[in-house]
Scaffold this active site. Structure first.
Site, PDB file in Angstrom:
ATOM      1  N   TYR A  53      25.151  46.031 -13.985  1.00  0.00           N
ATOM      2  CA  TYR A  53      23.756  45.583 -14.061  1.00  0.00           C
ATOM      3  C   TYR A  53      23.100  46.322 -15.227  1.00  0.00           C
ATOM      4  O   TYR A  53      23.499  47.450 -15.549  1.00  0.00           O
ATOM      5  CB  TYR A  53      23.055  45.914 -12.737  1.00  0.00           C
ATOM      6  CG  TYR A  53      21.772  45.170 -12.471  1.00  0.00           C
ATOM      7  CD1 TYR A  53      21.786  43.798 -12.265  1.00  0.00           C
ATOM      8  CD2 TYR A  53      20.559  45.851 -12.390  1.00  0.00           C
ATOM      9  CE1 TYR A  53      20.612  43.111 -11.998  1.00  0.00           C
ATOM     10  CE2 TYR A  53      19.385  45.166 -12.116  1.00  0.00           C
ATOM     11  CZ  TYR A  53      19.411  43.796 -11.926  1.00  0.00           C
ATOM     12  OH  TYR A  53      18.259  43.117 -11.661  1.00  0.00           O
ATOM     13  N   ASN A 125      12.463  37.744  -6.095  1.00  0.00           N
ATOM     14  CA  ASN A 125      12.627  36.289  -6.159  1.00  0.00           C
ATOM     15  C   ASN A 125      11.341  35.545  -6.516  1.00  0.00           C
ATOM     16  O   ASN A 125      11.346  34.724  -7.437  1.00  0.00           O
ATOM     17  CB  ASN A 125      13.217  35.763  -4.852  1.00  0.00           C
ATOM     18  CG  ASN A 125      14.694  36.083  -4.706  1.00  0.00           C
ATOM     19  OD1 ASN A 125      15.360  36.424  -5.683  1.00  0.00           O
ATOM     20  ND2 ASN A 125      15.210  35.981  -3.497  1.00  0.00           N
ATOM     21  N   ASN A 150      17.598  25.661  -3.046  1.00  0.00           N
ATOM     22  CA  ASN A 150      17.405  26.224  -1.714  1.00  0.00           C
ATOM     23  C   ASN A 150      17.448  27.741  -1.701  1.00  0.00           C
ATOM     24  O   ASN A 150      17.226  28.358  -0.664  1.00  0.00           O
ATOM     25  CB  ASN A 150      18.470  25.684  -0.751  1.00  0.00           C
ATOM     26  CG  ASN A 150      18.246  26.127   0.675  1.00  0.00           C
ATOM     27  OD1 ASN A 150      17.152  25.976   1.195  1.00  0.00           O
ATOM     28  ND2 ASN A 150      19.261  26.706   1.302  1.00  0.00           N
ATOM     29  N   VAL A 153      14.800  32.139  -5.022  1.00  0.00           N
ATOM     30  CA  VAL A 153      14.107  31.822  -6.270  1.00  0.00           C
ATOM     31  C   VAL A 153      13.722  30.350  -6.294  1.00  0.00           C
ATOM     32  O   VAL A 153      12.590  29.992  -6.640  1.00  0.00           O
ATOM     33  CB  VAL A 153      14.986  32.169  -7.489  1.00  0.00           C
ATOM     34  CG1 VAL A 153      14.346  31.650  -8.779  1.00  0.00           C
ATOM     35  CG2 VAL A 153      15.200  33.673  -7.586  1.00  0.00           C
TER      36      VAL A 153
END
Length: 324
Positions: A53, A125, A150, A153
């Protein structure tokens, strides 16, 4: 106090440890001491733990990318928040700890009516969704197409788009999600199929589709390219497929489509986080945004929470010892 530390970059089962750390000192000027209530455990936390990350703290370090808490005390000259306020923890304040000391000016106070569990899931999100919808300045009534509709986000994109007068074309993988997303305010919902672009064109007529949001990558990208029209922007924000982002260059040239990859913690986006966090809280309070619930685990039971995450999506860690 209880906290969860990353001890080395590698597999989360071996590198993430429940530890006992000293409590923070009293807040200094400009600081606030916050009791962390709930903090999500999500897949991007595992990416951080594996060292893939963009954020790489010096180890050992508490991690955790988002969360909500209650202000316990503030330092001199702090006026933005008060003891008792429910706040969203800002980027750069790792949340997996019973208490955190943080910069008060970066905290976002939210209405306590929305609930601490919902508040804990507002910073990533929904904020991502707000930034994605703002990726291009579009006039009211414009169409935005997204896959992964769905997801956390995706559901938030529907709410933010409606708030800005935009209409959404939403692509999902299961038929049972169509009515569910329509009830949330989605304008058009289609089940993933090779003929989706044809059905979208029939539904929108000759109207342009100038913004696409890709949370899947891989083969799913080509479907968005089929839907997007001349001069569109395609934003990649996720790799749910596990496949690389490799859009067909011939299609990009033929339609003059621009692509960009998105990461919400780029410096240019950080100033928008507090306002979008506050807007997310307002939308939840008004019933215009509903975040999917997540199972809750005591922070001390982190190994069980991690096993649950790897089976089925986001979970919440409860850091308040008074609820034990």
């Amino acid at each position: 106090m209880l906290a969860i530390q990353l001890t080395q970059y590698g597999e989360p089962e071996q590198s993430l440890k429940v530890v006992d750390l000293p409590e923070p000192q009293a807040p200094a000027t400009g600081q606030a001491l916050v009791q962390v209530e709930y903090a999500p455990l999500d897949h991007h936390d595992l990416l951080l733990a594996r060292g893939v990350y963009p954020v790489r703290p010096e180890l050992p370090s508490v991690i955790g990318n988002e969360g909500a808490g209650t202000v316990l005390a503030v330092g001199p000259d702090v006026t933005q928040v008060r003891p008792g306020d429910t706040v969203l923890l800002p980027f750069g304040t790792f949340s997996w700890s019973e208490q955190v000391l943080t910069e008060a000016a970066k905290l976002t106070a939210v209405d306590r009516s929305i609930g601490l569990e919902q508040a804990a899931m507002l910073s990533v999100n929904p904020t991502t969704a707000g930034l994605l919808v703002e990726s291009r300045d579009l006039p009211a009534g414009s169409w935005v197409v997204q896959n992964a509709a769905n997801s956390g986000v995706g559901r938030s994109v529907i709410a933010f788009a409606r708030e800005r007068g935009l209409r959404t074309i939403n692509i999902v993988r299961r038929e049972n999600l169509v009515t569910e997303l329509q009830d949330l305010g989605a304008d058009l919902v289609f089940v993933d199929h090779p003929d989706v672009a044809t059905r979208v064109r029939a539904a929108v007529g000759g109207e342009p589709v100038l913004l696409g949001l890709d949370g899947v990558s891989g083969k799913a990208t080509s479907l968005l390219l089929d839907v997007l029209t001349e001069g569109a922007l395609l934003v990649l924000y996720g790799y749910m497929s596990g496949e690389p982002f490799a859009p067909d260059r011939n299609v990009l040239r033929a339609k003059n489509i621009t692509t960009t990859e998105f990461w919400m913690y780029e410096d240019k986006y950080l100033p928008r986080h507090p306002a979008l966090g506050a807007e997310s809280a307002r939308l939840v309070a008004e019933g215009r945004l509903t975040l999917p619930p997540a199972p809750v685990y005591r922070a001390a039971d982190f190994p069980e929470a991690l096993a649950r995450l790897q089976q089925d999506g986001k979970v919440l860690l409860d850091f308040n010892p008074r609820r034990g």
